[in-house]
Motif scaffolding. Structure first.
Motif, PDB file in Angstrom:
ATOM      1  N   ILE A 236      58.709 -34.370  55.596  1.00 55.39           N
ATOM      2  CA  ILE A 236      59.690 -35.014  54.721  1.00 55.39           C
ATOM      3  C   ILE A 236      60.124 -36.380  55.226  1.00 55.39           C
ATOM      4  CG2 ILE A 236      62.038 -34.825  53.796  1.00 55.39           C
ATOM      5  CD1 ILE A 236      61.606 -31.857  53.499  1.00 55.39           C
ATOM      6  N   PHE A 237      60.444 -36.480  56.517  1.00 58.38           N
ATOM      7  CA  PHE A 237      61.061 -37.713  57.011  1.00 58.38           C
ATOM      8  C   PHE A 237      60.101 -38.651  57.732  1.00 58.38           C
ATOM      9  CE2 PHE A 237      64.769 -34.944  56.524  1.00 58.38           C
ATOM     10  CZ  PHE A 237      65.606 -35.795  55.813  1.00 58.38           C
ATOM     11  N   ILE A 238      59.020 -38.150  58.280  1.00 55.39           N
ATOM     12  CA  ILE A 238      58.079 -39.025  58.990  1.00 55.39           C
ATOM     13  C   ILE A 238      56.914 -39.416  58.085  1.00 55.39           C
ATOM     14  CG2 ILE A 238      56.525 -39.228  60.976  1.00 55.39           C
ATOM     15  CD1 ILE A 238      58.401 -37.349  62.485  1.00 55.39           C
ATOM     16  N   GLU A 239      56.272 -38.436  57.483  1.00 62.16           N
ATOM     17  CA  GLU A 239      55.174 -38.742  56.576  1.00 62.16           C
ATOM     18  C   GLU A 239      55.678 -39.185  55.207  1.00 62.16           C
ATOM     19  OE1 GLU A 239      52.849 -35.198  56.599  1.00 62.16           O
ATOM     20  OE2 GLU A 239      51.925 -35.657  58.545  1.00 62.16           O
ATOM     21  N   GLY A 240      56.916 -38.862  54.883  1.00 62.13           N
ATOM     22  CA  GLY A 240      57.511 -39.307  53.617  1.00 62.13           C
ATOM     23  C   GLY A 240      56.822 -38.748  52.392  1.00 62.13           C
ATOM     24  N   GLU A 241      56.487 -37.461  52.424  1.00 64.43           N
ATOM     25  CA  GLU A 241      55.731 -36.856  51.326  1.00 64.43           C
ATOM     26  C   GLU A 241      56.416 -37.013  49.980  1.00 64.43           C
ATOM     27  OE1 GLU A 241      54.819 -32.372  49.792  1.00 64.43           O
ATOM     28  OE2 GLU A 241      54.366 -32.770  51.885  1.00 64.43           O
ATOM     29  N   TYR A 242      57.735 -36.899  49.949  1.00 67.35           N
ATOM     30  CA  TYR A 242      58.449 -36.927  48.678  1.00 67.35           C
ATOM     31  C   TYR A 242      58.852 -38.335  48.239  1.00 67.35           C
ATOM     32  CZ  TYR A 242      58.973 -31.842  49.012  1.00 67.35           C
ATOM     33  OH  TYR A 242      58.742 -30.486  49.090  1.00 67.35           O
ATOM     34  N   ASP A 243      58.793 -39.297  49.118  1.00 69.76           N
ATOM     35  CA  ASP A 243      59.327 -40.633  48.815  1.00 69.76           C
ATOM     36  C   ASP A 243      58.730 -41.267  47.561  1.00 69.76           C
ATOM     37  OD1 ASP A 243      60.869 -40.289  51.034  1.00 69.76           O
ATOM     38  OD2 ASP A 243      59.816 -41.732  52.302  1.00 69.76           O
ATOM     39  N   PRO A 244      57.392 -41.275  47.391  1.00 76.65           N
ATOM     40  CA  PRO A 244      56.838 -41.913  46.180  1.00 76.65           C
ATOM     41  C   PRO A 244      57.285 -41.224  44.889  1.00 76.65           C
ATOM     42  CG  PRO A 244      55.128 -41.565  47.834  1.00 76.65           C
ATOM     43  CD  PRO A 244      56.333 -40.793  48.284  1.00 76.65           C
ATOM     44  N   PHE A 245      57.446 -39.913  44.947  1.00 69.44           N
ATOM     45  CA  PHE A 245      57.878 -39.185  43.759  1.00 69.44           C
ATOM     46  C   PHE A 245      59.332 -39.505  43.422  1.00 69.44           C
ATOM     47  CE2 PHE A 245      54.651 -36.294  45.706  1.00 69.44           C
ATOM     48  CZ  PHE A 245      53.682 -36.439  44.733  1.00 69.44           C
ATOM     49  N   ILE A 246      60.184 -39.522  44.433  1.00 67.29           N
ATOM     50  CA  ILE A 246      61.600 -39.826  44.202  1.00 67.29           C
ATOM     51  C   ILE A 246      61.748 -41.222  43.627  1.00 67.29           C
ATOM     52  CG2 ILE A 246      63.834 -40.150  45.326  1.00 67.29           C
ATOM     53  CD1 ILE A 246      63.036 -37.958  47.305  1.00 67.29           C
ATOM     54  N   ALA A 247      60.924 -42.160  44.099  1.00 63.34           N
ATOM     55  CA  ALA A 247      60.974 -43.529  43.575  1.00 63.34           C
ATOM     56  C   ALA A 247      60.619 -43.561  42.093  1.00 63.34           C
ATOM     57  CB  ALA A 247      60.018 -44.420  44.366  1.00 63.34           C
ATOM     58  N   LYS A 248      59.670 -42.715  41.671  1.00 58.22           N
ATOM     59  CA  LYS A 248      59.286 -42.656  40.254  1.00 58.22           C
ATOM     60  C   LYS A 248      60.373 -42.011  39.404  1.00 58.22           C
ATOM     61  CE  LYS A 248      54.213 -42.610  40.535  1.00 58.22           C
ATOM     62  NZ  LYS A 248      54.024 -43.042  41.921  1.00 58.22           N
ATOM     63  N   ILE A 249      61.105 -41.054  39.970  1.00 57.26           N
ATOM     64  CA  ILE A 249      62.158 -40.362  39.220  1.00 57.26           C
ATOM     65  C   ILE A 249      63.372 -41.266  39.029  1.00 57.26           C
ATOM     66  CG2 ILE A 249      63.795 -38.427  39.290  1.00 57.26           C
ATOM     67  CD1 ILE A 249      61.617 -36.916  40.924  1.00 57.26           C
ATOM     68  N   GLY A 250      63.756 -41.977  40.097  1.00 52.84           N
ATOM     69  CA  GLY A 250      64.928 -42.821  40.020  1.00 52.84           C
ATOM     70  C   GLY A 250      66.212 -42.039  40.256  1.00 52.84           C
ATOM     71  N   PRO A 251      67.373 -42.648  40.011  1.00 58.02           N
ATOM     72  CA  PRO A 251      68.651 -41.980  40.294  1.00 58.02           C
ATOM     73  C   PRO A 251      68.815 -40.680  39.520  1.00 58.02           C
ATOM     74  CG  PRO A 251      68.964 -44.327  39.854  1.00 58.02           C
ATOM     75  CD  PRO A 251      67.547 -44.006  39.474  1.00 58.02           C
ATOM     76  N   VAL A 252      69.369 -39.689  40.181  1.00 59.17           N
ATOM     77  CA  VAL A 252      69.687 -38.417  39.529  1.00 59.17           C
ATOM     78  C   VAL A 252      71.128 -38.046  39.867  1.00 59.17           C
ATOM     79  CG1 VAL A 252      67.291 -37.622  39.606  1.00 59.17           C
ATOM     80  CG2 VAL A 252      68.850 -36.975  41.436  1.00 59.17           C
ATOM     81  N   ALA A 253      71.739 -37.310  38.961  1.00 59.15           N
ATOM     82  CA  ALA A 253      73.119 -36.868  39.172  1.00 59.15           C
ATOM     83  C   ALA A 253      73.181 -35.441  39.689  1.00 59.15           C
ATOM     84  CB  ALA A 253      73.916 -36.979  37.879  1.00 59.15           C
ATOM     85  N   ASN A 254      72.109 -34.646  39.419  1.00 58.13           N
ATOM     86  CA  ASN A 254      72.117 -33.264  39.884  1.00 58.13           C
ATOM     87  C   ASN A 254      70.681 -32.789  40.105  1.00 58.13           C
ATOM     88  OD1 ASN A 254      71.054 -32.491  37.324  1.00 58.13           O
ATOM     89  ND2 ASN A 254      73.108 -32.226  36.493  1.00 58.13           N
ATOM     90  N   TRP A 255      70.533 -31.780  40.928  1.00 60.18           N
ATOM     91  CA  TRP A 255      69.217 -31.189  41.140  1.00 60.18           C
ATOM     92  C   TRP A 255      69.350 -29.744  41.595  1.00 60.18           C
ATOM     93  CZ3 TRP A 255      71.120 -35.023  44.414  1.00 60.18           C
ATOM     94  CH2 TRP A 255      71.278 -34.692  45.763  1.00 60.18           C
ATOM     95  N   LEU A 256      68.270 -28.993  41.358  1.00 59.36           N
ATOM     96  CA  LEU A 256      68.158 -27.601  41.776  1.00 59.36           C
ATOM     97  C   LEU A 256      67.021 -27.541  42.783  1.00 59.36           C
ATOM     98  CD1 LEU A 256      69.024 -24.616  41.310  1.00 59.36           C
ATOM     99  CD2 LEU A 256      67.288 -24.511  39.507  1.00 59.36           C
ATOM    100  N   ASP A 257      67.319 -27.055  43.980  1.00 62.12           N
ATOM    101  CA  ASP A 257      66.347 -27.037  45.079  1.00 62.12           C
ATOM    102  C   ASP A 257      65.900 -25.593  45.295  1.00 62.12           C
ATOM    103  OD1 ASP A 257      64.899 -27.323  47.408  1.00 62.12           O
ATOM    104  OD2 ASP A 257      66.397 -28.549  48.443  1.00 62.12           O
ATOM    105  N   LEU A 258      64.767 -25.220  44.688  1.00 59.95           N
ATOM    106  CA  LEU A 258      64.228 -23.868  44.815  1.00 59.95           C
ATOM    107  C   LEU A 258      63.312 -23.796  46.030  1.00 59.95           C
ATOM    108  CD1 LEU A 258      63.310 -23.064  41.091  1.00 59.95           C
ATOM    109  CD2 LEU A 258      65.415 -22.521  42.330  1.00 59.95           C
ATOM    110  N   GLY A 259      63.698 -22.985  47.004  1.00 56.63           N
ATOM    111  CA  GLY A 259      62.974 -22.960  48.271  1.00 56.63           C
ATOM    112  C   GLY A 259      63.458 -24.084  49.168  1.00 56.63           C
ATOM    113  N   CYS A 260      64.775 -24.127  49.371  1.00 55.77           N
ATOM    114  CA  CYS A 260      65.372 -25.255  50.105  1.00 55.77           C
ATOM    115  C   CYS A 260      65.106 -25.190  51.593  1.00 55.77           C
ATOM    116  CB  CYS A 260      66.865 -25.316  49.845  1.00 55.77           C
ATOM    117  SG  CYS A 260      67.822 -23.958  50.585  1.00 55.77           S
ATOM    118  N   ASN A 261      64.727 -24.005  52.111  1.00 55.44           N
ATOM    119  CA  ASN A 261      64.511 -23.816  53.537  1.00 55.44           C
ATOM    120  C   ASN A 261      65.733 -24.319  54.312  1.00 55.44           C
ATOM    121  OD1 ASN A 261      63.082 -24.198  56.357  1.00 55.44           O
ATOM    122  ND2 ASN A 261      61.750 -22.907  55.115  1.00 55.44           N
ATOM    123  N   CYS A 262      65.546 -25.195  55.285  1.00 53.12           N
ATOM    124  CA  CYS A 262      66.667 -25.634  56.118  1.00 53.12           C
ATOM    125  C   CYS A 262      67.400 -26.843  55.537  1.00 53.12           C
ATOM    126  CB  CYS A 262      66.203 -25.920  57.537  1.00 53.12           C
ATOM    127  SG  CYS A 262      64.814 -27.056  57.647  1.00 53.12           S
TER     128      CYS A 262
END
Length: 255
Positions: free
Chosen positions: A45-71
């Motif tokens: 998540i933080f070093i390889e930045g797997e989610y970063d390109p996707f979050i950039a495409k989504i843009g600002p969000v006000a709420n989210w549901l994290d299924l399988g949030c782990n830690c």
């Protein structure tokens, strides 16, 4: 990343199931590392930045549901991104996982981080509608936990099944983002909650796992539900070619 690879080859790596390390990664984002699996999630998540390109495409969000949030690292990444990019407040998220140890680490991390986003933790598994409890298998490290048996490598426990209707009600009529990382239970989610996702979610950020849920089959299912494929990433590359890998992450948005 090289430092983590060196660490994995060292004697110290064997001790990490008994650690309780805290790593501050920025305002509102301190992660708690309890076992070896947490280090792998940190890298992803933080070093390889797997989610970063996707979050950039989504843009600002006000709420989210994290299924399988782990830690809790994905939602802390979202909090960090929101602060850096000035996303509007208030923000709210519900984080769900069936692994008690992982939720404990997430709870500690949230308490230390003091996020501006309201993050609510729920201990439950993603399962069929109308079922109260389900068998869940916990591995020696929290990221190796799933609905299907791990054999001698995991222990079977009973967990409540998440009532997504009730949990999503906490977020309002619409959910900007549903992040799904449920280790092979994607097919169950789509079979029992697919219509619900189509009605509630604007964006789906989902990790698929073969053999339970092949990526190309996932795309076909979600398109039938009215979602449009946006992008995917796996060892095969980016875009639709990525879906042919046995595991990867994809972004779909409501068409």
């Amino acid at each position: 990343m090289k430092a983590l690879d060196d660490l994995k080859r060292s004697l110290a790596w064997r001790l990490f199931p008994w650690t309780n390390l805290q790593l501050e990664l920025g305002p509102g984002c301190t992660v708690v590392l309890r076992n070896r699996g947490d280090f792998l999630i940190l890298r992803e998540i933080f070093i390889e930045g797997e989610y970063d390109p996707f979050i950039a495409k989504i843009g600002p969000v006000a709420n989210w549901l994290d299924l399988g949030c782990n830690c809790g690292m994905f939602s802390l990444l979202m909090e960090s991104t929101a602060r850096k990019n000035g996303w509007a407040a208030p923000r709210q998220a519900v984080l769900i996982d069936a692994n008690a140890e992982a939720l404990s680490a997430a709870r500690d991390a949230i308490a230390i981080s003091k996020p501006e986003t309201k993050l609510e933790l729920v201990e439950a598994a993603v399962g069929p509608r109308g079922v109260a409890t389900i068998d869940f298998y916990e591995g020696k490290t929290s990221h190796k936990s799933r609905l299907t048996s791990l054999g001698s490598r995991g222990k079977k426990v009973t967990r409540p099944v998440a009532d997504l209707d009730k949990l999503a009600a906490k977020l309002g009529e619409q959910i900007d983002l549903v992040k799904i990382d449920i280790e092979g239970a994607e097919a169950i989610l789509l079979e029992h909650w697919g219509d619900w996702l189509a009605a509630k979610a604007k964006h789906l950020l989902i990790e698929w796992h073969e053999p339970e849920q092949p990526g190309l089959e996932l795309k076909a299912k979600l398109e039938k539900l009215g979602f449009a494929f946006v992008d995917a990433s796996s060892e095969k590359g980016q875009g639709e070619i990525a879906l042919s890998a046995h595991i990867g992450t994809a972004l779909f948005s409501r068409a």
